[in-house]
Write a protein that holds these residues in place. Structure first.
Motif, PDB file in Angstrom:
ATOM      1  N   ARG A 103       0.694  -1.171   0.022  1.00 49.66           N
ATOM      2  CA  ARG A 103       0.022   0.070   0.126  1.00 49.66           C
ATOM      3  C   ARG A 103       0.873   1.137  -0.002  1.00 49.66           C
ATOM      4  O   ARG A 103       0.332   2.285  -0.177  1.00 49.66           O
ATOM      5  CB  ARG A 103      -0.988  -0.208   1.336  1.00 49.66           C
ATOM      6  N   THR A 104       2.141   1.080   0.271  1.00 52.91           N
ATOM      7  CA  THR A 104       2.992   2.302   0.432  1.00 52.91           C
ATOM      8  C   THR A 104       3.585   2.857  -0.837  1.00 52.91           C
ATOM      9  O   THR A 104       4.141   3.786  -0.855  1.00 52.91           O
ATOM     10  CB  THR A 104       4.140   1.874   1.167  1.00 52.91           C
ATOM     11  N   ALA A 105       3.369   2.144  -1.953  1.00 52.72           N
ATOM     12  CA  ALA A 105       3.970   2.627  -3.364  1.00 52.72           C
ATOM     13  C   ALA A 105       3.322   4.011  -3.733  1.00 52.72           C
ATOM     14  O   ALA A 105       2.200   4.097  -3.776  1.00 52.72           O
ATOM     15  CB  ALA A 105       3.865   1.404  -4.270  1.00 52.72           C
ATOM     16  N   LEU A 146      14.066  -8.859 -12.816  1.00 53.30           N
ATOM     17  CA  LEU A 146      13.065  -9.522 -11.786  1.00 53.30           C
ATOM     18  C   LEU A 146      11.825  -9.305 -12.355  1.00 53.30           C
ATOM     19  O   LEU A 146      11.254  -8.130 -12.380  1.00 53.30           O
ATOM     20  CB  LEU A 146      13.326  -8.936 -10.429  1.00 53.30           C
ATOM     21  N   ALA A 147      10.938 -10.483 -12.427  1.00 56.93           N
ATOM     22  CA  ALA A 147       9.597 -10.503 -12.917  1.00 56.93           C
ATOM     23  C   ALA A 147       8.694 -10.826 -12.055  1.00 56.93           C
ATOM     24  O   ALA A 147       9.151 -11.752 -11.104  1.00 56.93           O
ATOM     25  CB  ALA A 147       9.417 -11.649 -14.047  1.00 56.93           C
ATOM     26  N   THR A 148       7.662  -9.781 -11.876  1.00 58.29           N
ATOM     27  CA  THR A 148       6.591 -10.079 -10.608  1.00 58.29           C
ATOM     28  C   THR A 148       5.279  -9.942 -11.125  1.00 58.29           C
ATOM     29  O   THR A 148       5.143  -9.124 -12.130  1.00 58.29           O
ATOM     30  CB  THR A 148       6.851  -8.817  -9.598  1.00 58.29           C
ATOM     31  N   ALA A 149       4.221 -10.367 -10.325  1.00 57.31           N
ATOM     32  CA  ALA A 149       2.857 -10.224 -10.876  1.00 57.31           C
ATOM     33  C   ALA A 149       2.220  -9.873  -9.440  1.00 57.31           C
ATOM     34  O   ALA A 149       2.548  -9.953  -8.327  1.00 57.31           O
ATOM     35  CB  ALA A 149       2.366 -11.690 -11.138  1.00 57.31           C
ATOM     36  N   PRO A 150       1.207  -8.730  -9.805  1.00 60.24           N
ATOM     37  CA  PRO A 150       0.504  -8.006  -8.665  1.00 60.24           C
ATOM     38  C   PRO A 150      -0.461  -9.181  -7.834  1.00 60.24           C
ATOM     39  O   PRO A 150      -0.764 -10.002  -8.595  1.00 60.24           O
ATOM     40  CB  PRO A 150      -0.243  -7.080  -9.229  1.00 60.24           C
ATOM     41  N   ALA A 151      -0.602  -8.833  -6.808  1.00 62.34           N
ATOM     42  CA  ALA A 151      -1.596  -9.528  -5.892  1.00 62.34           C
ATOM     43  C   ALA A 151      -2.949  -9.102  -6.135  1.00 62.34           C
ATOM     44  O   ALA A 151      -3.945  -9.794  -6.216  1.00 62.34           O
ATOM     45  CB  ALA A 151      -1.519  -9.487  -4.487  1.00 62.34           C
ATOM     46  N   ARG A 209      -0.540  -4.025 -12.691  1.00 61.53           N
ATOM     47  CA  ARG A 209       0.014  -4.469 -13.753  1.00 61.53           C
ATOM     48  C   ARG A 209       1.391  -5.408 -12.955  1.00 61.53           C
ATOM     49  O   ARG A 209       2.137  -5.155 -12.163  1.00 61.53           O
ATOM     50  CB  ARG A 209       0.633  -3.506 -14.476  1.00 61.53           C
ATOM     51  N   PRO A 210       1.786  -6.487 -13.908  1.00 61.23           N
ATOM     52  CA  PRO A 210       3.082  -7.255 -13.794  1.00 61.23           C
ATOM     53  C   PRO A 210       3.913  -6.423 -14.208  1.00 61.23           C
ATOM     54  O   PRO A 210       3.804  -5.291 -14.924  1.00 61.23           O
ATOM     55  CB  PRO A 210       2.660  -8.502 -14.485  1.00 61.23           C
ATOM     56  N   ALA A 267       6.900  -0.588  -8.851  1.00 63.00           N
ATOM     57  CA  ALA A 267       5.822  -1.477  -9.253  1.00 63.00           C
ATOM     58  C   ALA A 267       6.482  -3.003  -8.799  1.00 63.00           C
ATOM     59  O   ALA A 267       5.710  -3.738  -8.421  1.00 63.00           O
ATOM     60  CB  ALA A 267       5.544  -1.228 -10.710  1.00 63.00           C
ATOM     61  N   THR A 268       7.738  -2.820  -9.027  1.00 59.57           N
ATOM     62  CA  THR A 268       8.330  -4.454  -8.789  1.00 59.57           C
ATOM     63  C   THR A 268       8.409  -4.636  -7.425  1.00 59.57           C
ATOM     64  O   THR A 268       8.049  -5.637  -7.050  1.00 59.57           O
ATOM     65  CB  THR A 268       9.787  -4.404  -9.368  1.00 59.57           C
ATOM     66  N   ALA A 269       8.808  -3.587  -6.782  1.00 59.96           N
ATOM     67  CA  ALA A 269       8.954  -3.859  -5.266  1.00 59.96           C
ATOM     68  C   ALA A 269       7.399  -3.871  -4.587  1.00 59.96           C
ATOM     69  O   ALA A 269       7.378  -4.921  -3.768  1.00 59.96           O
ATOM     70  CB  ALA A 269       9.422  -2.741  -4.569  1.00 59.96           C
ATOM     71  N   ARG A 270       6.379  -3.193  -5.157  1.00 61.56           N
ATOM     72  CA  ARG A 270       5.048  -3.342  -4.709  1.00 61.56           C
ATOM     73  C   ARG A 270       4.531  -4.763  -4.927  1.00 61.56           C
ATOM     74  O   ARG A 270       3.941  -5.586  -4.199  1.00 61.56           O
ATOM     75  CB  ARG A 270       4.201  -2.518  -5.483  1.00 61.56           C
ATOM     76  N   ASN A 271       4.924  -5.558  -6.105  1.00 61.87           N
ATOM     77  CA  ASN A 271       4.364  -6.724  -6.690  1.00 61.87           C
ATOM     78  C   ASN A 271       4.966  -7.794  -5.401  1.00 61.87           C
ATOM     79  O   ASN A 271       4.198  -8.857  -5.231  1.00 61.87           O
ATOM     80  CB  ASN A 271       4.860  -7.116  -7.631  1.00 61.87           C
ATOM     81  N   MET A 272       6.355  -7.650  -5.479  1.00 61.70           N
ATOM     82  CA  MET A 272       6.960  -8.560  -4.751  1.00 61.70           C
ATOM     83  C   MET A 272       6.835  -8.735  -3.254  1.00 61.70           C
ATOM     84  O   MET A 272       6.837  -9.741  -2.498  1.00 61.70           O
ATOM     85  CB  MET A 272       8.621  -8.671  -4.748  1.00 61.70           C
TER      86      MET A 272
END
Length: 237
Positions: free
Chosen positions: A29-31, A98-103, A108-109, A137-142
Protein backbone atom coordinates in the motif's frame (compact mmCIF):
# COMPACT_ATOMS: atom_id res chain seq x y z
CA UNK A 1 32.26 0.65 -21.74
CA UNK A 2 29.84 -0.09 -18.93
CA UNK A 3 26.06 -0.14 -19.19
CA UNK A 4 24.40 2.45 -16.98
CA UNK A 5 21.62 0.42 -15.41
CA UNK A 6 18.68 1.66 -13.44
CA UNK A 7 15.35 0.51 -12.12
CA UNK A 8 11.96 2.12 -11.62
CA UNK A 9 11.94 5.58 -9.99
CA UNK A 10 12.57 5.42 -6.25
CA UNK A 11 12.18 7.10 -2.88
CA UNK A 12 13.26 6.16 0.63
CA UNK A 13 11.48 3.94 3.14
CA UNK A 14 12.16 3.59 6.84
CA UNK A 15 10.20 0.74 8.41
CA UNK A 16 11.22 -2.91 8.56
CA UNK A 17 8.44 -5.10 7.14
CA UNK A 18 7.04 -8.34 8.54
CA UNK A 19 6.05 -11.37 6.48
CA UNK A 20 3.21 -13.79 6.85
CA UNK A 21 1.35 -16.25 4.59
CA UNK A 22 3.35 -15.23 1.55
CA UNK A 23 2.69 -11.49 1.84
CA UNK A 24 4.24 -8.42 3.47
CA UNK A 25 1.89 -6.68 5.85
CA UNK A 26 1.01 -3.23 4.54
CA UNK A 27 4.00 -2.97 2.21
CA UNK A 28 2.15 -2.92 -1.10
CA UNK A 29 0.00 0.00 0.00
CA UNK A 30 2.99 2.34 0.38
CA UNK A 31 3.83 2.47 -3.34
CA UNK A 32 3.84 5.96 -4.79
CA UNK A 33 3.58 6.86 -8.45
CA UNK A 34 7.01 7.72 -9.94
CA UNK A 35 7.46 10.69 -12.26
CA UNK A 36 8.00 10.89 -16.01
CA UNK A 37 10.28 8.40 -17.73
CA UNK A 38 12.10 8.34 -21.09
CA UNK A 39 10.75 6.53 -24.12
CA UNK A 40 11.36 2.79 -24.44
CA UNK A 41 13.59 1.08 -26.92
CA UNK A 42 13.98 -2.53 -27.99
CA UNK A 43 15.19 -4.76 -30.78
CA UNK A 44 13.70 -8.04 -32.03
CA UNK A 45 15.39 -11.31 -31.24
CA UNK A 46 14.74 -15.06 -31.27
CA UNK A 47 13.13 -17.42 -28.81
CA UNK A 48 14.40 -20.10 -26.48
CA UNK A 49 13.37 -23.53 -25.23
CA UNK A 50 13.30 -24.84 -21.68
CA UNK A 51 16.25 -27.18 -21.26
CA UNK A 52 16.38 -28.15 -17.59
CA UNK A 53 14.32 -27.60 -14.49
CA UNK A 54 15.31 -28.17 -10.89
CA UNK A 55 12.94 -27.70 -7.94
CA UNK A 56 14.31 -27.01 -4.49
CA UNK A 57 12.15 -28.18 -1.60
CA UNK A 58 12.19 -26.23 1.65
CA UNK A 59 9.89 -25.34 4.52
CA UNK A 60 8.54 -21.79 4.58
CA UNK A 61 9.94 -19.59 7.33
CA UNK A 62 9.06 -15.95 7.94
CA UNK A 63 11.44 -13.67 9.78
CA UNK A 64 11.14 -10.07 10.93
CA UNK A 65 14.41 -8.15 10.63
CA UNK A 66 14.93 -4.90 12.53
CA UNK A 67 17.49 -2.47 11.06
CA UNK A 68 20.57 -2.03 13.23
CA UNK A 69 21.01 1.23 15.06
CA UNK A 70 23.98 3.44 14.29
CA UNK A 71 27.11 2.58 16.25
CA UNK A 72 29.45 5.24 17.57
CA UNK A 73 32.47 3.11 16.77
CA UNK A 74 31.73 3.10 13.04
CA UNK A 75 33.48 6.07 11.43
CA UNK A 76 33.01 7.66 8.05
CA UNK A 77 34.98 6.30 5.11
CA UNK A 78 37.70 8.59 3.79
CA UNK A 79 39.93 8.28 0.76
CA UNK A 80 42.72 10.30 -0.73
CA UNK A 81 41.68 9.18 -4.20
CA UNK A 82 40.28 12.02 -6.32
CA UNK A 83 38.22 9.60 -8.43
CA UNK A 84 34.67 9.67 -7.05
CA UNK A 85 33.65 6.43 -8.81
CA UNK A 86 33.14 3.68 -6.19
CA UNK A 87 35.34 0.63 -6.79
CA UNK A 88 32.45 -1.81 -7.16
CA UNK A 89 31.10 0.13 -10.14
CA UNK A 90 34.21 -0.79 -12.12
CA UNK A 91 33.41 -4.50 -11.89
CA UNK A 92 31.49 -6.37 -14.56
CA UNK A 93 28.29 -7.74 -13.01
CA UNK A 94 25.59 -10.06 -14.38
CA UNK A 95 22.39 -8.30 -15.44
CA UNK A 96 19.09 -9.78 -14.28
CA UNK A 97 15.47 -8.78 -14.70
CA UNK A 98 13.12 -9.46 -11.80
CA UNK A 99 9.67 -10.47 -13.07
CA UNK A 100 6.74 -10.01 -10.70
CA UNK A 101 2.96 -10.28 -10.76
CA UNK A 102 0.62 -8.20 -8.60
CA UNK A 103 -1.62 -9.55 -5.86
CA UNK A 104 -4.39 -7.26 -7.14
CA UNK A 105 -5.61 -7.90 -10.69
CA UNK A 106 -6.13 -4.14 -11.10
CA UNK A 107 -2.36 -3.63 -10.99
CA UNK A 108 0.17 -4.53 -13.70
CA UNK A 109 2.85 -7.21 -13.72
CA UNK A 110 6.34 -5.80 -14.08
CA UNK A 111 9.94 -6.51 -15.03
CA UNK A 112 12.86 -4.38 -13.94
CA UNK A 113 16.65 -4.38 -14.32
CA UNK A 114 18.51 -5.84 -11.36
CA UNK A 115 22.27 -5.81 -10.77
CA UNK A 116 22.23 -5.54 -6.96
CA UNK A 117 21.60 -9.26 -6.62
CA UNK A 118 23.81 -12.15 -5.49
CA UNK A 119 23.59 -15.81 -4.37
CA UNK A 120 24.49 -15.99 -0.67
CA UNK A 121 24.05 -19.64 0.42
CA UNK A 122 24.34 -23.15 -1.05
CA UNK A 123 23.14 -25.48 1.75
CA UNK A 124 20.73 -26.47 3.11
CA UNK A 125 18.68 -24.24 0.81
CA UNK A 126 20.14 -22.01 -1.94
CA UNK A 127 19.34 -18.36 -1.28
CA UNK A 128 19.70 -15.03 -3.08
CA UNK A 129 19.86 -11.53 -1.69
CA UNK A 130 17.99 -9.10 -3.94
CA UNK A 131 17.83 -5.32 -3.53
CA UNK A 132 14.47 -3.75 -4.41
CA UNK A 133 13.99 -0.03 -5.02
CA UNK A 134 11.26 1.14 -2.67
CA UNK A 135 7.93 2.46 -3.98
CA UNK A 136 8.28 0.83 -7.41
CA UNK A 137 5.89 -1.53 -9.17
CA UNK A 138 8.39 -4.39 -8.86
CA UNK A 139 8.82 -3.84 -5.11
CA UNK A 140 5.05 -3.45 -4.65
CA UNK A 141 4.35 -6.73 -6.45
CA UNK A 142 7.05 -8.78 -4.74
CA UNK A 143 6.30 -7.42 -1.28
CA UNK A 144 2.59 -8.13 -1.73
CA UNK A 145 3.05 -11.71 -2.93
CA UNK A 146 6.41 -12.65 -1.42
CA UNK A 147 7.47 -14.14 -4.76
CA UNK A 148 9.28 -13.23 -7.99
CA UNK A 149 11.22 -14.78 -10.86
CA UNK A 150 14.78 -13.64 -11.49
CA UNK A 151 15.56 -13.76 -15.21
CA UNK A 152 19.16 -14.13 -16.43
CA UNK A 153 19.36 -11.81 -19.46
CA UNK A 154 21.24 -12.39 -22.71
CA UNK A 155 23.41 -9.94 -24.64
CA UNK A 156 20.59 -9.16 -27.08
CA UNK A 157 18.51 -7.85 -24.18
CA UNK A 158 20.85 -4.86 -23.65
CA UNK A 159 18.49 -2.72 -25.72
CA UNK A 160 15.72 -3.40 -23.20
CA UNK A 161 17.48 -1.56 -20.36
CA UNK A 162 15.72 1.79 -21.07
CA UNK A 163 12.31 0.07 -21.02
CA UNK A 164 12.79 -2.31 -18.10
CA UNK A 165 15.19 -0.24 -16.01
CA UNK A 166 14.29 3.39 -16.63
CA UNK A 167 10.51 3.30 -16.90
CA UNK A 168 7.86 2.32 -14.38
CA UNK A 169 5.04 -0.20 -14.78
CA UNK A 170 2.96 2.44 -12.99
CA UNK A 171 3.11 4.36 -16.31
CA UNK A 172 3.89 1.78 -19.01
CA UNK A 173 2.58 -1.70 -19.76
CA UNK A 174 6.01 -3.30 -20.08
CA UNK A 175 4.67 -6.72 -21.10
CA UNK A 176 2.81 -5.27 -24.09
CA UNK A 177 5.82 -3.10 -24.98
CA UNK A 178 8.13 -6.14 -24.97
CA UNK A 179 5.90 -8.08 -27.33
CA UNK A 180 5.54 -5.08 -29.63
CA UNK A 181 9.34 -4.85 -29.71
CA UNK A 182 9.60 -8.50 -30.81
CA UNK A 183 10.39 -10.15 -27.48
CA UNK A 184 7.82 -12.92 -26.80
CA UNK A 185 6.60 -13.26 -23.22
CA UNK A 186 5.42 -16.51 -21.60
CA UNK A 187 4.00 -17.15 -18.14
CA UNK A 188 6.31 -19.17 -15.89
CA UNK A 189 5.83 -19.75 -12.16
CA UNK A 190 2.77 -17.49 -12.26
CA UNK A 191 4.48 -14.41 -13.73
CA UNK A 192 5.20 -13.13 -17.28
CA UNK A 193 8.79 -13.89 -18.31
CA UNK A 194 10.95 -13.41 -21.39
CA UNK A 195 10.71 -16.51 -23.56
CA UNK A 196 14.35 -16.23 -24.64
CA UNK A 197 15.90 -15.54 -21.24
CA UNK A 198 19.08 -17.50 -20.53
CA UNK A 199 17.60 -18.90 -17.32
CA UNK A 200 14.95 -18.42 -14.64
CA UNK A 201 15.28 -18.51 -10.84
CA UNK A 202 12.04 -18.71 -8.85
CA UNK A 203 12.35 -16.85 -5.54
CA UNK A 204 10.35 -16.76 -2.30
CA UNK A 205 11.08 -14.08 0.30
CA UNK A 206 12.30 -15.33 3.68
CA UNK A 207 13.12 -12.01 5.33
CA UNK A 208 13.38 -8.34 4.50
CA UNK A 209 15.42 -5.42 5.80
CA UNK A 210 15.09 -1.74 4.95
CA UNK A 211 18.30 -0.21 3.65
CA UNK A 212 17.89 3.44 2.73
CA UNK A 213 16.41 3.66 -0.77
CA UNK A 214 16.17 -0.14 -1.05
CA UNK A 215 14.62 -3.13 0.64
CA UNK A 216 17.04 -6.06 0.82
CA UNK A 217 15.10 -9.30 0.37
CA UNK A 218 16.65 -12.60 1.42
CA UNK A 219 15.00 -15.24 -0.78
CA UNK A 220 14.85 -19.02 -0.97
CA UNK A 221 15.47 -20.48 -4.42
CA UNK A 222 12.28 -22.47 -4.99
CA UNK A 223 13.26 -23.74 -8.45
CA UNK A 224 15.46 -22.86 -11.41
CA UNK A 225 15.75 -23.71 -15.08
CA UNK A 226 18.13 -23.17 -17.98
CA UNK A 227 16.72 -22.15 -21.36
CA UNK A 228 18.36 -23.07 -24.65
CA UNK A 229 18.79 -20.29 -27.16
CA UNK A 230 21.18 -17.90 -28.88
CA UNK A 231 23.26 -15.29 -27.08
CA UNK A 232 25.47 -15.34 -24.01
CA UNK A 233 24.84 -13.79 -20.62
CA UNK A 234 24.58 -10.00 -20.37
CA UNK A 235 27.05 -8.19 -18.12
CA UNK A 236 27.42 -4.54 -17.18
CA UNK A 237 30.90 -4.26 -18.69
Amino acid sequence: PHLVLGADAMSSSSAALAFGAGAVVGAARTARRPGAHPARTGTPTGTGRVHRTNRVSSSQRWVVVTPRASSSDVGTTTSSCTDQTPPWSTLSMPVYSLATAPADSAERPSMNITTYCVPVTIKPTPRFAVALYTHTATARNMLATGRGVLQVLRKQHAGLVPLLGKQSAHDVDKITALEEAGFPVVTKHGVPTLKDALGLIELSIVSLETAGDHHVALCDVVSWENIEGQGGALYTG
